[in-house]
Design a protein around this motif. Structure first.
Motif, PDB file in Angstrom:
ATOM      1  N   MET A   1     -14.841  33.240  15.548  1.00  0.00           N
ATOM      2  CA  MET A   1     -13.715  32.734  14.766  1.00  0.00           C
ATOM      3  C   MET A   1     -14.248  32.127  13.483  1.00  0.00           C
ATOM      4  O   MET A   1     -15.438  31.777  13.389  1.00  0.00           O
ATOM      5  N   VAL A   2     -13.390  32.001  12.483  1.00  0.00           N
ATOM      6  CA  VAL A   2     -13.759  31.297  11.256  1.00  0.00           C
ATOM      7  C   VAL A   2     -13.675  29.804  11.549  1.00  0.00           C
ATOM      8  O   VAL A   2     -12.596  29.268  11.840  1.00  0.00           O
ATOM      9  N   VAL A   3     -14.821  29.127  11.498  1.00  0.00           N
ATOM     10  CA  VAL A   3     -14.913  27.733  11.925  1.00  0.00           C
ATOM     11  C   VAL A   3     -15.585  26.900  10.838  1.00  0.00           C
ATOM     12  O   VAL A   3     -16.547  27.341  10.211  1.00  0.00           O
ATOM     13  N   ARG A   4     -15.063  25.696  10.600  1.00  0.00           N
ATOM     14  CA  ARG A   4     -15.742  24.697   9.784  1.00  0.00           C
ATOM     15  C   ARG A   4     -15.813  23.412  10.593  1.00  0.00           C
ATOM     16  O   ARG A   4     -14.862  23.052  11.273  1.00  0.00           O
ATOM     17  N   ARG A   5     -16.962  22.722  10.509  1.00  0.00           N
ATOM     18  CA  ARG A   5     -17.140  21.471  11.225  1.00  0.00           C
ATOM     19  C   ARG A   5     -16.809  20.294  10.308  1.00  0.00           C
ATOM     20  O   ARG A   5     -17.268  20.232   9.167  1.00  0.00           O
ATOM     21  N   MET A   6     -16.040  19.356  10.826  1.00  0.00           N
ATOM     22  CA  MET A   6     -15.701  18.134  10.106  1.00  0.00           C
ATOM     23  C   MET A   6     -16.782  17.085  10.383  1.00  0.00           C
ATOM     24  O   MET A   6     -17.138  16.850  11.542  1.00  0.00           O
ATOM     25  N   PRO A   7     -17.316  16.429   9.351  1.00  0.00           N
ATOM     26  CA  PRO A   7     -18.305  15.372   9.603  1.00  0.00           C
ATOM     27  C   PRO A   7     -17.730  14.284  10.500  1.00  0.00           C
ATOM     28  O   PRO A   7     -16.524  14.029  10.504  1.00  0.00           O
ATOM     29  N   SER A   8     -18.605  13.616  11.230  1.00  0.00           N
ATOM     30  CA  SER A   8     -18.156  12.579  12.155  1.00  0.00           C
ATOM     31  C   SER A   8     -17.918  11.243  11.463  1.00  0.00           C
ATOM     32  O   SER A   8     -17.350  10.330  12.053  1.00  0.00           O
ATOM     33  N   GLU A   9     -18.349  11.121  10.221  1.00  0.00           N
ATOM     34  CA  GLU A   9     -18.190   9.880   9.463  1.00  0.00           C
ATOM     35  C   GLU A   9     -17.086  10.076   8.424  1.00  0.00           C
ATOM     36  O   GLU A   9     -17.020  11.110   7.745  1.00  0.00           O
ATOM     37  N   ALA A  10     -16.207   9.072   8.286  1.00  0.00           N
ATOM     38  CA  ALA A  10     -14.977   9.233   7.499  1.00  0.00           C
ATOM     39  C   ALA A  10     -15.246   9.531   6.029  1.00  0.00           C
ATOM     40  O   ALA A  10     -14.611  10.412   5.436  1.00  0.00           O
ATOM     41  N   ASN A  11     -16.162   8.811   5.400  1.00  0.00           N
ATOM     42  CA  ASN A  11     -16.412   9.032   3.978  1.00  0.00           C
ATOM     43  C   ASN A  11     -16.981  10.425   3.718  1.00  0.00           C
ATOM     44  O   ASN A  11     -16.640  11.070   2.718  1.00  0.00           O
ATOM     45  N   ALA A  12     -17.840  10.900   4.615  1.00  0.00           N
ATOM     46  CA  ALA A  12     -18.378  12.251   4.472  1.00  0.00           C
ATOM     47  C   ALA A  12     -17.278  13.289   4.649  1.00  0.00           C
ATOM     48  O   ALA A  12     -17.243  14.304   3.938  1.00  0.00           O
ATOM     49  N   ALA A  13     -16.370  13.049   5.585  1.00  0.00           N
ATOM     50  CA  ALA A  13     -15.256  13.970   5.787  1.00  0.00           C
ATOM     51  C   ALA A  13     -14.345  14.002   4.563  1.00  0.00           C
ATOM     52  O   ALA A  13     -13.878  15.066   4.149  1.00  0.00           O
TER      53      ALA A  13
ATOM     54  N   SER B   1      -8.832   2.782  10.942  1.00  0.00           N
ATOM     55  CA  SER B   1      -8.426   2.670   9.538  1.00  0.00           C
ATOM     56  C   SER B   1      -9.380   3.364   8.571  1.00  0.00           C
ATOM     57  O   SER B   1      -8.975   3.732   7.467  1.00  0.00           O
ATOM     58  N   ALA B   2     -10.641   3.552   8.966  1.00  0.00           N
ATOM     59  CA  ALA B   2     -11.589   4.227   8.078  1.00  0.00           C
ATOM     60  C   ALA B   2     -11.134   5.642   7.747  1.00  0.00           C
ATOM     61  O   ALA B   2     -11.488   6.193   6.697  1.00  0.00           O
ATOM     62  N   TRP B   3     -10.331   6.230   8.641  1.00  0.00           N
ATOM     63  CA  TRP B   3      -9.876   7.605   8.473  1.00  0.00           C
ATOM     64  C   TRP B   3      -8.476   7.712   7.855  1.00  0.00           C
ATOM     65  O   TRP B   3      -7.921   8.810   7.775  1.00  0.00           O
ATOM     66  N   ASP B   4      -7.905   6.597   7.427  1.00  0.00           N
ATOM     67  CA  ASP B   4      -6.518   6.619   6.936  1.00  0.00           C
ATOM     68  C   ASP B   4      -6.325   7.603   5.787  1.00  0.00           C
ATOM     69  O   ASP B   4      -5.326   8.330   5.732  1.00  0.00           O
ATOM     70  N   GLY B   5      -7.254   7.619   4.829  1.00  0.00           N
ATOM     71  CA  GLY B   5      -7.107   8.501   3.675  1.00  0.00           C
ATOM     72  C   GLY B   5      -7.163   9.970   4.056  1.00  0.00           C
ATOM     73  O   GLY B   5      -6.354  10.771   3.602  1.00  0.00           O
TER      74      GLY B   5
ATOM     75  N   ARG C   1     -13.768  18.632  14.737  1.00  0.00           N
ATOM     76  CA  ARG C   1     -14.753  17.553  14.695  1.00  0.00           C
ATOM     77  C   ARG C   1     -15.469  17.386  16.025  1.00  0.00           C
ATOM     78  O   ARG C   1     -16.697  17.368  16.082  1.00  0.00           O
ATOM     79  N   THR C   2     -14.723  17.265  17.134  1.00  0.00           N
ATOM     80  CA  THR C   2     -15.343  17.059  18.445  1.00  0.00           C
ATOM     81  C   THR C   2     -15.184  18.253  19.375  1.00  0.00           C
ATOM     82  O   THR C   2     -15.928  18.380  20.344  1.00  0.00           O
ATOM     83  N   VAL C   3     -14.227  19.125  19.089  1.00  0.00           N
ATOM     84  CA  VAL C   3     -13.987  20.292  19.938  1.00  0.00           C
ATOM     85  C   VAL C   3     -15.148  21.274  19.801  1.00  0.00           C
ATOM     86  O   VAL C   3     -15.589  21.555  18.677  1.00  0.00           O
ATOM     87  N   PRO C   4     -15.676  21.810  20.892  1.00  0.00           N
ATOM     88  CA  PRO C   4     -16.758  22.807  20.793  1.00  0.00           C
ATOM     89  C   PRO C   4     -16.316  24.008  19.951  1.00  0.00           C
ATOM     90  O   PRO C   4     -15.208  24.516  20.138  1.00  0.00           O
TER      91      PRO C   4
ATOM     92  N   LEU D   1       0.852  -1.191   0.000  1.00  0.00           N
ATOM     93  CA  LEU D   1       0.000   0.000   0.000  1.00  0.00           C
ATOM     94  C   LEU D   1       0.886   1.239   0.000  1.00  0.00           C
ATOM     95  O   LEU D   1       1.589   1.515   0.970  1.00  0.00           O
ATOM     96  N   LEU D   2       0.854   1.986  -1.112  1.00  0.00           N
ATOM     97  CA  LEU D   2       1.672   3.190  -1.236  1.00  0.00           C
ATOM     98  C   LEU D   2       0.923   4.447  -0.825  1.00  0.00           C
ATOM     99  O   LEU D   2       1.532   5.413  -0.375  1.00  0.00           O
ATOM    100  N   ARG D   3      -0.394   4.454  -0.998  1.00  0.00           N
ATOM    101  CA  ARG D   3      -1.200   5.611  -0.607  1.00  0.00           C
ATOM    102  C   ARG D   3      -2.584   5.129  -0.199  1.00  0.00           C
ATOM    103  O   ARG D   3      -3.241   4.429  -0.961  1.00  0.00           O
ATOM    104  N   PRO D   4      -3.061   5.492   0.996  1.00  0.00           N
ATOM    105  CA  PRO D   4      -4.426   5.124   1.368  1.00  0.00           C
ATOM    106  C   PRO D   4      -5.435   6.014   0.648  1.00  0.00           C
ATOM    107  O   PRO D   4      -5.116   7.121   0.211  1.00  0.00           O
ATOM    108  N   GLY D   5      -6.640   5.522   0.548  1.00  0.00           N
ATOM    109  CA  GLY D   5      -7.720   6.301  -0.058  1.00  0.00           C
ATOM    110  C   GLY D   5      -9.005   6.062   0.707  1.00  0.00           C
ATOM    111  O   GLY D   5      -8.987   5.849   1.913  1.00  0.00           O
ATOM    112  N   ALA D   6     -10.122   6.065  -0.008  1.00  0.00           N
ATOM    113  CA  ALA D   6     -11.403   5.853   0.651  1.00  0.00           C
ATOM    114  C   ALA D   6     -11.654   4.384   0.958  1.00  0.00           C
ATOM    115  O   ALA D   6     -12.438   4.056   1.852  1.00  0.00           O
TER     116      ALA D   6
END
Length: 323
Positions: free
Chosen positions: A267-279, A308-312, A259-262, A186-191
């Motif tokens: 501030m300029v804020v963006r929320r990361m989805p809690s599910e890996a594929n959506a992120a 491992s779901a978040w490897d990519g 993602r989990t931090v309040p 495995l040279l590069r992880p993906g989805a």
């Protein structure tokens, strides 16, 4: 929208075409023509020894570029093509050397996006068996996941033909598995999760070693916005935000992607989805949006989970932070 037939004709004539895949938008040229491939390196500012992935319509087209298709590569192609997986196999002598960065191996992928698939089939009917296509962005920068991203990236090249296929539904580049040396690496992880790839391969994946071929998107620093990215644990990010405060954050030109931090106020804020594929689907578009905010010079990002779901996603953010 520019037509697939028009784009296939442009490829056959040796021109560049930007087109959607399910992962990211690619900047493509016919893989069998050195002058056409050279335009990709020039447009991106990419070193000519950094190999490109050749996109093909099917396994038969892959065999055109391969000296052989090892059994493990065939199993992976059967399981995941069309889809977000690239296999590296021995390259047929005298073919696509420039696209391979001068290596004896070559990366091959069959994309699942209907526009990409239609383009590759139309190009094949005109004698173009494969299209070399890295991401359609300047070298080392954020990959594009919409046609508008590509148009902004190459605004100085209005002649570039761009096929608009909407938003990419995977959002990060394909996993890359080296099948050229008798063991899958495995040279590069993906989805695709590692366990799923191993199940299809029928054997464990090995980790990258010093003898591995060069491959797209594997440099330490890559996928980077103009703003400096810092990847932080949730605890470190929460503590840093409490110490800094909104006034200092504005002065520093800070944005946060968490993602989990309040979320802090003012501030300029963006929320990361809690599910890996959506992120993964939103990752590059979010980094671009933060980078486009007026005055943003720093982007603090909460590190994704270790599973491992978040490897990519973790791989792309780690390389963005190294730039």
């Amino acid at each position: 929208m520019r037509s697939v037939i028009e784009a296939a004709q442009a490829l056959a004539e040796g021109h560049l075409v930007a087109f959607p895949t399910e992962t990211v938008y690619g900047l493509g040229a016919r893989a069998d023509q050195a002058q056409a491939v050279a335009q990709i390196f020039a447009a991106k500012g990419r070193p000519s020894d950094h190999p490109l992935i050749v996109h093909v319509a099917d396994a038969a087209a892959a065999a055109h570029f391969a000296a052989e298709l090892p059994p493990v590569a065939q199993r992976l192609m059967q399981a995941f093509w069309p889809g977000p997986l690239t296999v590296i196999v021995p390259r047929r002598t005298g073919l696509a050397a420039e696209a391979a960065g001068g290596q004896d191996s070559i990366g091959l992928r069959c994309p699942a996006h209907p526009v990409a698939h239609a383009l590759l089939q139309a190009a094949a009917a005109l004698g173009v068996m494969g299209v070399a296509a890295p991401s359609a962005n300047r070298f080392g920068r954020i990959s594009p996941t919409t046609a508008a991203h590509v148009a902004r990236e190459f605004a100085d090249q209005p002649e570039l033909l761009i096929l608009d296929g909407g938003d990419c539904n995977v959002g990060i580049e394909s996993a890359i598995v080296d099948c050229s040396r008798g063991k899958p690496v495995l040279l590069r992880p993906g989805a695709l999760e590692r366990a799923a790839i191993e199940a299809a391969a029928g054997e464990p994946l090995h980790d990258r070693d010093k003898a591995a071929p060069r491959a797209s998107g594997t440099l330490a620093a890559h996928y980077a916005p103009r703003a400096k990215v810092r990847l932080m644990s949730a605890h470190a990010l929460r503590t840093a935000l409490e110490l800094l405060g909104p006034d200092e954050a504005r002065q520093a030109g800070l944005a946060v992607y968490l993602r989990t931090v309040p979320p802090p106020t003012k501030m300029v804020v963006r929320r990361m989805p809690s599910e890996a594929n959506a992120a993964a689907r939103e990752l590059f578009a979010t980094l671009r949006a933060l980078d486009d905010e007026a005055g943003i010079r720093l982007i603090w990002v909460e590190a994704p989970p270790e599973d491992s779901a978040w490897d990519g996603v973790r791989d792309r953010l780690t390389r963005a932070a190294a730039a």
